[in-house]
Design a protein around this motif. Structure first.
Motif, PDB file in Angstrom:
ATOM      1  N   LEU A 272     -15.901  -2.780  69.796  1.00 37.38           N
ATOM      2  CA  LEU A 272     -15.100  -1.672  70.328  1.00 37.38           C
ATOM      3  C   LEU A 272     -13.823  -1.470  69.511  1.00 37.38           C
ATOM      4  CD1 LEU A 272     -15.157  -2.424  74.189  1.00 37.38           C
ATOM      5  CD2 LEU A 272     -16.751  -1.013  72.900  1.00 37.38           C
ATOM      6  N   SER A 273     -13.277  -0.266  69.573  1.00 36.02           N
ATOM      7  CA  SER A 273     -11.979  -0.001  68.948  1.00 36.02           C
ATOM      8  C   SER A 273     -10.885  -0.692  69.765  1.00 36.02           C
ATOM      9  CB  SER A 273     -11.713   1.507  68.928  1.00 36.02           C
ATOM     10  OG  SER A 273     -11.446   1.969  70.249  1.00 36.02           O
ATOM     11  N   GLY A 274      -9.676  -0.749  69.211  1.00 39.29           N
ATOM     12  CA  GLY A 274      -8.545  -1.370  69.922  1.00 39.29           C
ATOM     13  C   GLY A 274      -8.301  -0.734  71.282  1.00 39.29           C
ATOM     14  N   GLY A 275      -8.365   0.590  71.316  1.00 39.93           N
ATOM     15  CA  GLY A 275      -8.124   1.305  72.575  1.00 39.93           C
ATOM     16  C   GLY A 275      -9.191   1.005  73.615  1.00 39.93           C
ATOM     17  N   GLU A 276     -10.443   0.944  73.147  1.00 39.24           N
ATOM     18  CA  GLU A 276     -11.547   0.638  74.065  1.00 39.24           C
ATOM     19  C   GLU A 276     -11.448  -0.799  74.574  1.00 39.24           C
ATOM     20  OE1 GLU A 276     -14.658   3.739  71.906  1.00 39.24           O
ATOM     21  OE2 GLU A 276     -14.644   1.632  71.337  1.00 39.24           O
ATOM     22  N   GLN A 277     -11.021  -1.711  73.693  1.00 44.15           N
ATOM     23  CA  GLN A 277     -10.841  -3.106  74.139  1.00 44.15           C
ATOM     24  C   GLN A 277      -9.721  -3.212  75.177  1.00 44.15           C
ATOM     25  OE1 GLN A 277     -10.589  -6.117  71.095  1.00 44.15           O
ATOM     26  NE2 GLN A 277     -12.438  -5.435  70.086  1.00 44.15           N
ATOM     27  N   GLN A 278      -8.689  -2.378  75.021  1.00 43.41           N
ATOM     28  CA  GLN A 278      -7.607  -2.370  76.018  1.00 43.41           C
ATOM     29  C   GLN A 278      -8.139  -1.876  77.363  1.00 43.41           C
ATOM     30  OE1 GLN A 278      -4.318  -3.530  75.608  1.00 43.41           O
ATOM     31  NE2 GLN A 278      -4.397  -3.340  77.817  1.00 43.41           N
ATOM     32  N   MET A 279      -8.967  -0.819  77.317  1.00 41.18           N
ATOM     33  CA  MET A 279      -9.606  -0.316  78.541  1.00 41.18           C
ATOM     34  C   MET A 279     -10.437  -1.422  79.197  1.00 41.18           C
ATOM     35  SD  MET A 279     -11.135   3.314  77.275  1.00 41.18           S
ATOM     36  CE  MET A 279     -10.113   4.705  76.842  1.00 41.18           C
ATOM     37  N   LEU A 280     -11.173  -2.152  78.351  1.00 39.82           N
ATOM     38  CA  LEU A 280     -12.044  -3.213  78.859  1.00 39.82           C
ATOM     39  C   LEU A 280     -11.222  -4.335  79.499  1.00 39.82           C
ATOM     40  CD1 LEU A 280     -14.812  -4.440  79.241  1.00 39.82           C
ATOM     41  CD2 LEU A 280     -14.756  -5.256  76.878  1.00 39.82           C
TER      42      LEU A 280
END
Length: 235
Positions: A135-143
Motif C-alpha cells: 500500500l501507499s503511505g496514505g493507504e497504510q495510514q488508513m489501515l
C-alpha cells in the motif's frame, strides 16, 4: 477521562519527559504540538503502556494505568496508532484489520465494525486482499487507523497521522479524525502540522524538550505570537 500528572520518563540516562501534566475530557479532540524530539511520541507510548514512567501518575476513567501492560490498556479502551503506521506488511489488509479486534469476543459487533472501517475507507475495501506492505503511505495510514477502530476504543491516541502524506491525503485523514470524534471517540492527537492539528482540536498543549510550556484553547494558542512564530508560519 484521562489525567496525567507530573510524569517523568527516561530513555536510559536521557530525561525524555519532565514533569508533564495534561488532561483530556470525554468527547474532546486535544492536540499536542511541538518540534521533532520534544517528547510527543514518548508521551503516547507511555500512555499506551509501551514505556514505563519513572514516576508521576496516569489516570484513565478514574483508574491508574501507569506502567500497566499494553494489552490491558487496550482492553480498557485505549488504542494507539503509532508514528510510521506499523502495519504488518506480509499480512493482507483484511488480516491487519481483523487483528485490531483480537481482544474482542462480540462476533456481530466485530463484523459490523469491519464493515464500518470499509465504509470510512473505501480504498481499503478495494485493496482488502493485497498485502499491507504494497500500500501507499496514505493507504497504510488508513489501515493503521482502521485497525485501531476495530478495538472499539473510547480514547484514540494518534501519532503524526499526516507525516509524509500528500496534502489531499492529509485532508482526507483529518476529515476522518473529525468523523471518528463525532461518533463518540475521544482523541489525543500528536501532530507536527500545527495548523492542521489546531483546525480539528478544541484544546492544545505545546511541548518543548520534554516539558509542557503552554496550554489552552485552540483560539488562545492561535492568537499567541510565540506560537504563530514557532509553529504556524507567522511572523
Amino acid at each position: 477521562m484521562l489525567k496525567v500528572e507530573n510524569l517523568n520518563v527516561y530513555y536510559g540516562s536521557i530525561h525524555a519527559l519532565k514533569g508533564v501534566s495534561l488532561e483530556v475530557n470525554e468527547g474532546e479532540i486535544v492536540t499536542l504540538i511541538g518540534a521533532n524530539g520534544a517528547g510527543k511520541s514518548t508521551l503516547l507510548k507511555t500512555l499506551s503502556g509501551l514505556l514505563k514512567p519513572k514516576d508521576g501518575s496516569i489516570t484513565y476513567l478514574n483508574a491508574p494505568i501507569a506502567g500497566k501492560p499494553a494489552q490491558s490498556i487496550v482492553k480498557a479502551g485505549v488504542s494507539h496508532v503509532p508514528e510510521g503506521r506499523r502495519v504488518f506488511a506480509e499480512m493482507s489488509v483484511e488480516e491487519n484489520i481483523e487483528l485490531g479486534a483480537f481482544l474482542r469476543k462480540d462476533k456481530d459487533g466485530i463484523k459490523s465494525d469491519h464493515q464500518k472501517v470499509y465504509d470510512i475507507f473505501p480504498r481499503l475495501y478495494e485493496r482488502r486482499k493485497q498485502s499491507a506492505g504494497t500500500l501507499s503511505g496514505g493507504e497504510q495510514q488508513m489501515l493503521a487507523m482502521g485497525r485501531a477502530i476495530m478495538a472499539k476504543p473510547k480514547l484514540l491516541l494518534l501519532d503524526e497521522p499526516s507525516m509524509g502524506l500528500a496534502p489531499l491525503m492529509v485532508k482526507t485523514i483529518f476529515e476522518v479524525v473529525r468523523d471518528i470524534n463525532k461518533e463518540g471517540t475521544t482523541i489525543l492527537l500528536v501532530e507536527q502540522n500545527a495548523n492542521m492539528a489546531l483546525s480539528v482540536a478544541e484544546r492544545a498543549y505545546v511541548i518543548e524538550t520534554g516539558k509542557v510550556i503552554l496550554s489552552g484553547t485552540v483560539e488562545e494558542l492561535q492568537k499567541s505570537e510565540e506560537i504563530k512564530k514557532a509553529y504556524l508560519g507567522g511572523h
